[in-house]
Structure formats: C-alpha cells, structure tokens
Motif scaffolding. Structure first.
Motif, PDB file in Angstrom:
ATOM      1  N   LEU A 200     -11.133  21.273  31.614  1.00 46.97           N
ATOM      2  CA  LEU A 200     -11.002  21.561  30.187  1.00 46.97           C
ATOM      3  C   LEU A 200     -10.731  20.307  29.383  1.00 46.97           C
ATOM      4  N   CYS A 201      -9.912  19.419  29.911  1.00 46.84           N
ATOM      5  CA  CYS A 201      -9.502  18.227  29.172  1.00 46.84           C
ATOM      6  C   CYS A 201      -9.707  16.984  30.038  1.00 46.84           C
ATOM      7  N   VAL A 202     -10.062  15.892  29.386  1.00 41.90           N
ATOM      8  CA  VAL A 202     -10.215  14.644  30.103  1.00 41.90           C
ATOM      9  C   VAL A 202      -8.866  14.157  30.628  1.00 41.90           C
ATOM     10  N   HIS A 203      -7.791  14.362  29.849  1.00 36.48           N
ATOM     11  CA  HIS A 203      -6.471  13.890  30.282  1.00 36.48           C
ATOM     12  C   HIS A 203      -5.561  15.061  30.645  1.00 36.48           C
ATOM     13  N   SER A 204      -4.880  15.635  29.674  1.00 34.89           N
ATOM     14  CA  SER A 204      -3.933  16.714  29.984  1.00 34.89           C
ATOM     15  C   SER A 204      -4.189  17.911  29.082  1.00 34.89           C
ATOM     16  N   ARG A 213      -4.804  23.426  24.051  1.00 32.32           N
ATOM     17  CA  ARG A 213      -5.269  22.216  23.382  1.00 32.32           C
ATOM     18  C   ARG A 213      -5.169  21.051  24.356  1.00 32.32           C
ATOM     19  N   CYS A 214      -5.951  20.014  24.093  1.00 30.85           N
ATOM     20  CA  CYS A 214      -5.954  18.821  24.937  1.00 30.85           C
ATOM     21  C   CYS A 214      -5.125  17.721  24.276  1.00 30.85           C
ATOM     22  N   SER A 215      -4.514  16.906  25.102  1.00 26.58           N
ATOM     23  CA  SER A 215      -3.742  15.771  24.584  1.00 26.58           C
ATOM     24  C   SER A 215      -4.154  14.506  25.311  1.00 26.58           C
ATOM     25  N   CYS A 216      -3.899  13.372  24.693  1.00 25.86           N
ATOM     26  CA  CYS A 216      -4.265  12.068  25.247  1.00 25.86           C
ATOM     27  C   CYS A 216      -3.010  11.237  25.472  1.00 25.86           C
ATOM     28  N   PRO A 217      -3.059  10.270  26.389  1.00 20.89           N
ATOM     29  CA  PRO A 217      -1.893   9.409  26.606  1.00 20.89           C
ATOM     30  C   PRO A 217      -1.695   8.451  25.441  1.00 20.89           C
ATOM     31  N   SER A 218      -0.570   7.795  25.452  1.00 19.62           N
ATOM     32  CA  SER A 218      -0.269   6.818  24.407  1.00 19.62           C
ATOM     33  C   SER A 218      -1.324   5.715  24.400  1.00 19.62           C
ATOM     34  N   GLY A 219      -1.742   5.332  23.206  1.00 23.85           N
ATOM     35  CA  GLY A 219      -2.773   4.306  23.080  1.00 23.85           C
ATOM     36  C   GLY A 219      -4.171   4.856  22.975  1.00 23.85           C
ATOM     37  N   TYR A 220      -4.309   6.182  23.012  1.00 24.42           N
ATOM     38  CA  TYR A 220      -5.618   6.839  22.901  1.00 24.42           C
ATOM     39  C   TYR A 220      -5.560   7.871  21.775  1.00 24.42           C
ATOM     40  N   VAL A 221      -6.744   8.245  21.276  1.00 25.97           N
ATOM     41  CA  VAL A 221      -6.848   9.253  20.234  1.00 25.97           C
ATOM     42  C   VAL A 221      -7.839  10.318  20.702  1.00 25.97           C
TER      43      VAL A 221
END
Length: 400
Positions: A200-204, A213-221
């Motif tokens: 579902l999500c590239v990261h988390s 919903r999907c979230s990204c690590p710090s330093g990404y949008v």
C-alpha cells in the motif's frame, strides 16, 4: 696535378655512395629476416557458473573482473591480471549459493524454509510475523481496534422481508451476529501485508477509522499518488547549515557538508586546488620520475544512492579530451585504485575514450562508501599522465 686530384676525389665519392647503398640494402634484408617478438597473451577465461565476466582482452597487464548473480557469493579472485609469463594472477573464481537460512532468521522456535533469494518461516501457533517476531492474537482479530470508539460503530440495519439485514460502512467489517453485531475497523495496513497483497505504501502505512494513509520518513515528502515518497533537496532550498568553505551535497533524507582537500605534498609531488572539487599537480622537475607518474589531476565526486539498488548498474563515467592543437592519447587504462568497499565495483571500458564504474553488488544503507578510480593515458605505448577520481557514495537507509 689538380686534374689528378679531382679525379681521385670523384672516384672516392662514388665509392662512398656505392658503399652506403650496399649497407642500406643489407640493413633492410636483416630487418626483414629478424623475427618479430611474439605478443604475450594469457589463455581465455570463462565466466563462473552463476556469475558474469567483465573484460575480453587477454594481453599482458589487461584485467578481467568477475561477479556473481544475486543469491551467490564470489569465492576466489574478483580481479585477475594477465602477467608477463602468460599466466593469470590470483585464483580461479567460483560462485557459491548463499544460504538464506544460515543466519537463523526465524525467532521463537520458527522453522526456516529455503527459497530462491529469500526464505520463509513456519511459526509456532502462538507466534506470527515474517520472522515469528510477533505474538499472535486470537481475539479480538489483529486487524480490529476495540479500545478506541472511532474504530467501532453500530451497523446500519433494515427490515427486509421479515428479516433484519445489517451492513457496515466501507473500511469496517461485521463482528458478531446480526442481533448484537458491531462494525469494527479493518486494518488495511496489516491485512494487505499479511495476505501478501500489493504494497500500500512505499514507506509506512498508518491505519485510520475505515481507511488508511501513507507516511514518509524525515527528509522526504509524500507525492500526489498518496503512497510514494520523494527526497527533499535541502541544498537547493537553502535548508542546510553548511559553513563557509564547505559544499552542500544532497543525500537521501538529508544532506552532507563536504570540504574536499588536496593531498599534502610528498617529495616533489604537490597539488593546488583549482576548483572546489578538483586539484591539479604542480609542475614536476624534469628528472623526477615519481612526480610524473603521480596523478596529474584529482577530482572529487559525491553520489547519493538508494539502499539495495539493483545491480549491475553504471554509476560513474570517466573520459579524456585532447587539448586544442595537441594529439590526444591513443590508449587508456582504467582501474580501481582504492576505497573501503572495492568488492562491490568493477571498472570497464564503454568506448575508446570512456570508462565506467559499475556497481555489481547491491549496497544496503545507511552507509558511506569510498572508491577511487584512476585513468592512465598512453601515446604510442608511452605513459603520458594519470587522473584520479575520488568517489563518495552516500547510501540511504531506504530503497527510494
């Protein structure tokens, strides 16, 4: 008397001309009769089973490089050079299959099953997860959240033909019977991961009542598709804190402040910085052979890489160009001169005047890797100059 001397001088000159002509003919005959020195070469090499070979020339001082396919590790020499005696340096390489279960990845009594470039854990009944790392929950279901009122709600019911029909909103499922049932949230993040569905999500993935919903690590949008992450370029946005004299290099999820420095002077060899990322050697004394063989230029390059980048893939190209009015080199030699992770790279020629640094084994981040590539120029088999490229790879912790 003068006529006699003049006649003798004429006959003497004629004799010298005839003698020179005979000596020239004799020299030509001897040159044709002299056998040419045989070109020394080494026997052909084959790629190891489940591996690849880079390099097709088997003459003296030529190198051949070897690498293994994913799932195999190289035993023996990754680089072999043809020696003057017609034999190859190093040991014959071979590729040995990597056992995914050799590191005992399954926890809490799980059984490891070997697969192609992967493994699978058979977990005891009370454990779950890819490596049996989570304790299994039997009730309530793992995808339900009952301690938050937002994640459970009453179903919508209607009387249809003397029977009550109840349904839940999208993203909820019925828990219990129609008489006392409750609509509970379906944790899409865990369900898709457990059932082996598409990611579902590239990261988390963050579960929400009836959705996710999907979230990204710090330093990404988060991108417009709602699932992919893009690195923020802090350098171009002036969000770095690099001080004067240092340069900002954007990396995956952050940035690095770098200050390339020329090597210190050693003997007759010294360098001067001609740009923020290049040093040039000062003029050498005519008699200093060591100075002339030192790198004429040293350049610094910084490359951000995602983790586990698929190999083989070209990373860097090195080429030469002739100065106006001067003949350029007719032969180039490329090689890896140093670094802290040489087994992951090979250098091969891509055309007559260009060499490529190729990643042949994936790098897992986060880590910083250095590799030095040199290029030597030859004209009529005579060494002309050497150039050194010092490459630093910033490998991200993420695969995007």
């Amino acid at each position: 008397m003068q006529q006699l001397l003049k006649g003798q001088e004429t006959r003497f000159s004629e004799g010298l001309r005839v003698m020179r002509s005979r000596l020239s003919s004799l020299h030509s005959t001897l040159a044709k009769a002299a056998p040419e020195a045989p070109t020394v070469s080494c026997p052909a090499l084959q790629a190891p089973t489940d591996g690849r070979k880079f390099g097709t020339k088997y003459l003296v001082e030529h190198e051949v490089h070897f690498t293994c396919d994913p799932g195999f590790q190289l035993l023996g020499s990754s680089t072999r050079m043809c020696q003057a005696n017609g034999t190859w340096s190093g040991q014959e390489p071979r590729c040995e299959e990597i056992s995914e279960c050799s590191s005992s990845p399954c926890q809490n009594g799980g059984t490891c099953l070997e697969g192609l470039n992967q493994f699978r854990c058979l977990c005891p009944q009370q454990w779950t997860g890819a490596t049996c790392q989570h304790r299994a929950q039997t009730a309530p279901p793992a995808w339900s959240v009952t301690d938050d009122p937002a994640f459970s709600r009453q179903p919508r019911c209607a009387q249809v033909a003397q029977a009550q029909q109840c349904s839940c909103d999208p993203g909820f499922h019925m828990n219990g019977t129609a008489a006392n049932g409750l609509c509970q949230d379906l944790n899409e993040c865990e369900v898709f991961q457990r059932d082996g569905g598409p990611r579902l999500c590239v990261h988390s993935c963050v579960n929400l009542p009836g959705s996710f919903r999907c979230s990204c690590p710090s330093g990404y949008v988060l991108l417009g598709d709602g699932r992919s992450c893009e690195d923020i370029d802090e350098c171009s946005l002036s969000q770095d804190n690099c001080t004067g004299g240092s340069s900002c290099i954007n990396t995956g999820g952050g940035f690095q402040c770098v200050t390339p420095r020329c090597p210190p002077a050693v003997g007759n060899v010294s360098y001067v910085k001609t740009s923020p990322f290049q040093c040039e050697r000062n003029p050498c004394p005519m008699e200093s052979r060591s100075c002339h063989h030192a790198p004429k230029t040293i350049s610094f390059h910084y490359l951000p890489l995602p983790s586990r980048l698929v190999a083989p893939t070209p990373l860097f190209r090195m080429a030469t160009a002739a100065a106006p009015g001067r003949p350029g080199p007719d032969s180039l030699r490329f090689g890896i001169a140093g670094g802290n992770s040489r087994g992951h790279f090979v250098v091969q020629r891509s055309d007559r005047h260009t060499g490529e640094l190729i990643l042949v084994q994936s790098l897992q981040g986060p880590q910083t890797v250095q590799v030095d590539v040199d290029m030597s120029e030859y004209l009529d088999r005579v060494f002309q100059a050497k150039h050194l490229s010092k490459i630093t790879l910033f490998v991200s912790a993420y695969e995007f």
